[in-house]
Scaffold this motif. Structure first.
Motif, mmCIF file in Angstrom:
data_model
loop_
_atom_site.group_PDB
_atom_site.id
_atom_site.type_symbol
_atom_site.label_atom_id
_atom_site.label_comp_id
_atom_site.label_asym_id
_atom_site.label_seq_id
_atom_site.Cartn_x
_atom_site.Cartn_y
_atom_site.Cartn_z
ATOM 1 N N LYS A 199 35.183 31.350 42.573
ATOM 2 C CA LYS A 199 34.461 32.556 42.224
ATOM 3 C C LYS A 199 35.353 33.482 41.414
ATOM 4 C CE LYS A 199 32.380 36.610 44.390
ATOM 5 N NZ LYS A 199 33.336 37.561 43.887
ATOM 6 N N ARG A 235 36.695 37.056 39.841
ATOM 7 C CA ARG A 235 36.740 38.419 40.337
ATOM 8 C C ARG A 235 35.735 39.272 39.582
ATOM 9 N NH1 ARG A 235 42.513 40.898 40.721
ATOM 10 N NH2 ARG A 235 41.242 42.422 41.811
ATOM 11 N N CYS A 236 35.109 40.203 40.286
ATOM 12 C CA CYS A 236 34.112 41.091 39.695
ATOM 13 C C CYS A 236 34.671 42.487 39.638
ATOM 14 C CB CYS A 236 32.825 41.077 40.531
ATOM 15 S SG CYS A 236 32.091 39.452 40.655
ATOM 16 N N CYS A 243 28.890 44.081 38.916
ATOM 17 C CA CYS A 243 29.574 43.060 38.117
ATOM 18 C C CYS A 243 29.292 43.288 36.647
ATOM 19 C CB CYS A 243 29.079 41.670 38.485
ATOM 20 S SG CYS A 243 29.347 41.226 40.198
ATOM 21 N N GLY A 258 27.002 38.353 37.156
ATOM 22 C CA GLY A 258 28.245 38.087 37.862
ATOM 23 C C GLY A 258 28.169 36.996 38.900
ATOM 24 N N ARG A 259 26.973 36.466 39.181
ATOM 25 C CA ARG A 259 26.894 35.322 40.099
ATOM 26 C C ARG A 259 27.734 34.166 39.563
ATOM 27 N NH1 ARG A 259 21.514 33.402 39.495
ATOM 28 N NH2 ARG A 259 21.247 35.026 37.909
ATOM 29 N N ASP A 296 27.276 35.636 44.850
ATOM 30 C CA ASP A 296 27.138 36.887 44.107
ATOM 31 C C ASP A 296 28.389 37.747 44.270
ATOM 32 O OD1 ASP A 296 27.009 38.187 46.558
ATOM 33 O OD2 ASP A 296 24.828 38.512 46.476
ATOM 34 N N CYS A 297 28.356 38.933 43.701
ATOM 35 C CA CYS A 297 29.547 39.778 43.694
ATOM 36 C C CYS A 297 29.819 40.433 45.041
ATOM 37 C CB CYS A 297 29.415 40.843 42.607
ATOM 38 S SG CYS A 297 29.571 40.151 40.956
#
Length: 319
Positions: A6, A8-9, A22, A158-159, A184-185
């Motif tokens: 994943k 980073r957001c 995000c 941002g997913r 998701d974020c």
């Protein structure tokens, strides 16, 4: 189905004013994995020149493919032929037999040839027993979707992609066409259930999108029921297993963790002109209030039926 890390957001506002936590990452900016930096490395996304929907669209969608001509068109056909055979053969030796024949090697004989023909015939038929062209085009539409989903590692909201169920090798097989899991974020797992169709009629593409939307609304719970049972047995990550355990309930609740998508494969003159073509997605699923819970992909290329025939020719050349 392998999990991916994943990203980073950084937590910024989307331009349309909605707080997603995000950054918005256009699909058109993505080219597959880090190793796939050029089209020759095996990435389909840049070839289609996807155009993202405007920020205020009630449905998040992309349309592309109008410039898929010449060498790029052949590269795309080769990619999808390879994808189809990889799906059909898995790690069985038939895949190597097919690749060897494609590279100029001798044709298989006896039971090996019959085995390879059995595999190829499911999606494409055989030269002596051709398959319905509508079914082949449906398979090509699903292959386009599968490749694009795998190449989009991070969505606009941002997913991040966790895993995508492979498309079926037989487009006529009943059940859901696509199921994708994201993180998701907020670090929560979410999912999208997809219906995929080819469009090759005099009607507007919105009619086919509407039919797909209705199928998801009427039978989505059944599609999920067929998919999640086996998934609960094979899931090794406890968090992913928990999502599958609760997926049908989340669907009925129209949870924020659920969502839908419709993908269409068609010719360029059928490309939708605006978000209005996706209106039935919002009408059939009014509980999905975020645009990112209702998604669309339209691959609209010059002469879609002709492209499907070319993919079939490539697959047959490995017999």
């Amino acid at each position: 189905m392998k999990p991916v890390k994943k990203p980073r957001c950084p937590g910024i506002l989307r331009e349309c004013g909605e707080m997603f936590g995000c950054p918005e990452i256009p699909w058109s900016s993505q080219t597959g994995t880090e190793e796939q930096t050029t089209t020759t490395a095996g990435s389909l996304t840049p070839l289609l020149a996807l155009i993202d929907s405007v920020a205020k669209s009630p449905v998040e969608y992309v349309v592309g493919g109008a410039r898929l001509l010449g060498n790029d068109r052949e590269i795309a056909a080769q990619l999808l032929a390879e994808d189809s055979m990889l799906l059909a053969c898995g790690s069985a030796p038939a895949l190597d037999w097919w690749r060897s024949r494609r590279a100029g090697g001798p044709s298989q004989t006896g039971s090996k040839l019959k085995s390879l023909e059995a595999i190829v015939s499911i999606a494409f038929g055989l030269p002596a027993s051709e398959k319905n062209t509508d079914h082949i085009q449906g398979h090509i539409a699903e292959l386009f979707w599968g490749r694009l989903i795998e190449e989009r590692k991070v969505c606009r909201d941002g997913r991040s992609l966790v895993q995508a169920h492979p498309v079926k090798i037989d487009a006529l097989e009943p059940g859901g066409d696509g199921l994708v899991v994201y993180k998701d974020c907020d670090d929560s797992l979410v999912f999208r259930l997809w219906e995929i169709k080819k469009h090759d009629s005099t009607n507007n593409v919105s009619a086919t999108i509407g039919r797909a939307s209705s199928q998801l609304a009427d039978r989505g719970h059944q599609y999920l029921a067929k998919l999640v049972g086996p998934a609960t047995l094979s899931a090794t990550d406890p968090e992913i297993a928990d999502l599958y355990d609760n997926m049908i309930e989340l669907w009925y609740d129209r949870s924020e963790r659920s969502g839908i998508g419709v993908a269409i494969g068609t010719s360029d003159h059928h490309a939708p002109g605006s978000h209005k073509s996706f209106g039935t997605l919002r009408k059939r699923f009014p509980e999905f209030t975020k645009a990112t819970q209702t998604e669309g992909i339209v691959v609209a290329i010059p002469d879609f039926p002709g492209f499907a025939e070319r993919v079939k020719e490539i697959v047959w050349s490995g017999l």
